[in-house]
Design a protein around this motif. Structure first.
Motif, short mmCIF file in Angstrom:
data_model
loop_
_atom_site.label_atom_id
_atom_site.label_comp_id
_atom_site.label_asym_id
_atom_site.label_seq_id
_atom_site.Cartn_x
_atom_site.Cartn_y
_atom_site.Cartn_z
N GLU A 65 89.99 6.87 131.58
CA GLU A 65 89.91 7.73 131.03
C GLU A 65 91.07 8.40 130.64
OE1 GLU A 65 86.10 10.45 128.58
OE2 GLU A 65 86.26 9.37 129.61
N GLY A 66 91.30 8.37 128.84
CA GLY A 66 92.98 8.91 128.87
C GLY A 66 92.91 9.18 127.15
N GLU A 67 94.02 9.73 126.59
CA GLU A 67 94.60 10.19 125.83
C GLU A 67 95.07 8.63 125.50
OE1 GLU A 67 96.88 13.07 124.99
OE2 GLU A 67 95.09 14.67 125.33
N GLY A 68 94.59 8.30 124.08
CA GLY A 68 95.82 6.87 123.61
C GLY A 68 95.62 5.83 124.59
N VAL A 69 96.38 4.71 123.57
CA VAL A 69 96.71 3.76 124.53
C VAL A 69 98.12 3.57 125.16
CG1 VAL A 69 95.15 2.50 123.85
CG2 VAL A 69 96.87 2.44 122.59
N VAL A 70 98.78 3.33 126.59
CA VAL A 70 100.72 3.03 126.71
C VAL A 70 101.05 3.83 125.32
CG1 VAL A 70 100.19 1.03 127.39
CG2 VAL A 70 100.62 1.33 124.96
N GLY A 71 100.47 4.73 126.07
CA GLY A 71 101.26 6.93 125.65
C GLY A 71 101.42 6.59 124.17
N GLN A 72 100.39 6.46 123.08
CA GLN A 72 100.71 6.55 122.08
C GLN A 72 98.89 6.72 121.38
OE1 GLN A 72 101.94 2.70 120.53
NE2 GLN A 72 103.88 3.05 120.71
N GLN A 73 99.09 7.09 120.05
CA GLN A 73 97.72 7.44 119.71
C GLN A 73 97.95 6.90 117.79
OE1 GLN A 73 97.10 11.56 120.33
NE2 GLN A 73 95.86 11.14 121.23
N PRO A 74 97.96 5.74 117.93
CA PRO A 74 98.43 5.05 116.75
C PRO A 74 97.44 5.17 115.73
CG PRO A 74 97.40 3.27 117.79
CD PRO A 74 97.31 4.79 118.88
N VAL A 75 98.53 5.59 114.34
CA VAL A 75 97.59 5.76 112.89
C VAL A 75 97.61 4.18 112.27
CG1 VAL A 75 97.31 6.25 110.64
CG2 VAL A 75 97.69 7.75 112.81
#
Length: 128
Positions: A65-75
């Protein structure tokens, strides 16, 4: 390719066995997966978090579990797609993954979960 749609967000997955990064003698099998997240809805969304359930064919289960994907939180705007590639190691030559993305609809800040369809990680020689 495996695909599912949840609340106007289409998630598609392709997998690739990585023999050059695997070491079967040490029970280490590496797989890459490409995820395509397409906004087929009418409102912009942002991917905030991910939750994965990872299964080896020996019955072992891990959760990530974690924030975003591969270091991104894309819009992701309506009609747009965000793609990324990541990887997963298993202790067996077959397994599966499934999970959810937590998204936020930008027009009203409403959070919702998008299902990531279960997909299989299988070394090609197991397909015979």
């Amino acid at each position: 390719m495996i695909t599912t749609i949840t609340d106007g967000v289409k998630v598609s997955v392709e997998t690739i066995y990585q023999p050059e990064y695997s070491n079967p003698a040490n029970d280490h099998y590496m797989f890459a997966y490409k995820i395509s997240i397409e906004n087929v809805g009418h409102n912009a969304v942002q991917l905030m978090r991910r939750h994965w359930e990872i299964f080896d064919s020996n019955g072992a289960k891990r959760e990530v579990e974690g924030e975003g994907v591969v270091g991104q939180q894309p819009v992701i705007e309506p009609g747009s797609t965000h793609e990324y590639v990541s990887g997963c190691n298993l202790k067996t030559d077959m397994g599966s993954m499934k999970g959810q993305y937590q998204m936020v609809r930008l027009m009203d800040d409403a959070a919702f979960d998008v299902q990531i369809p279960e997909f299989y990680l299988v070394a090609p020689y197991r397909m015979n």
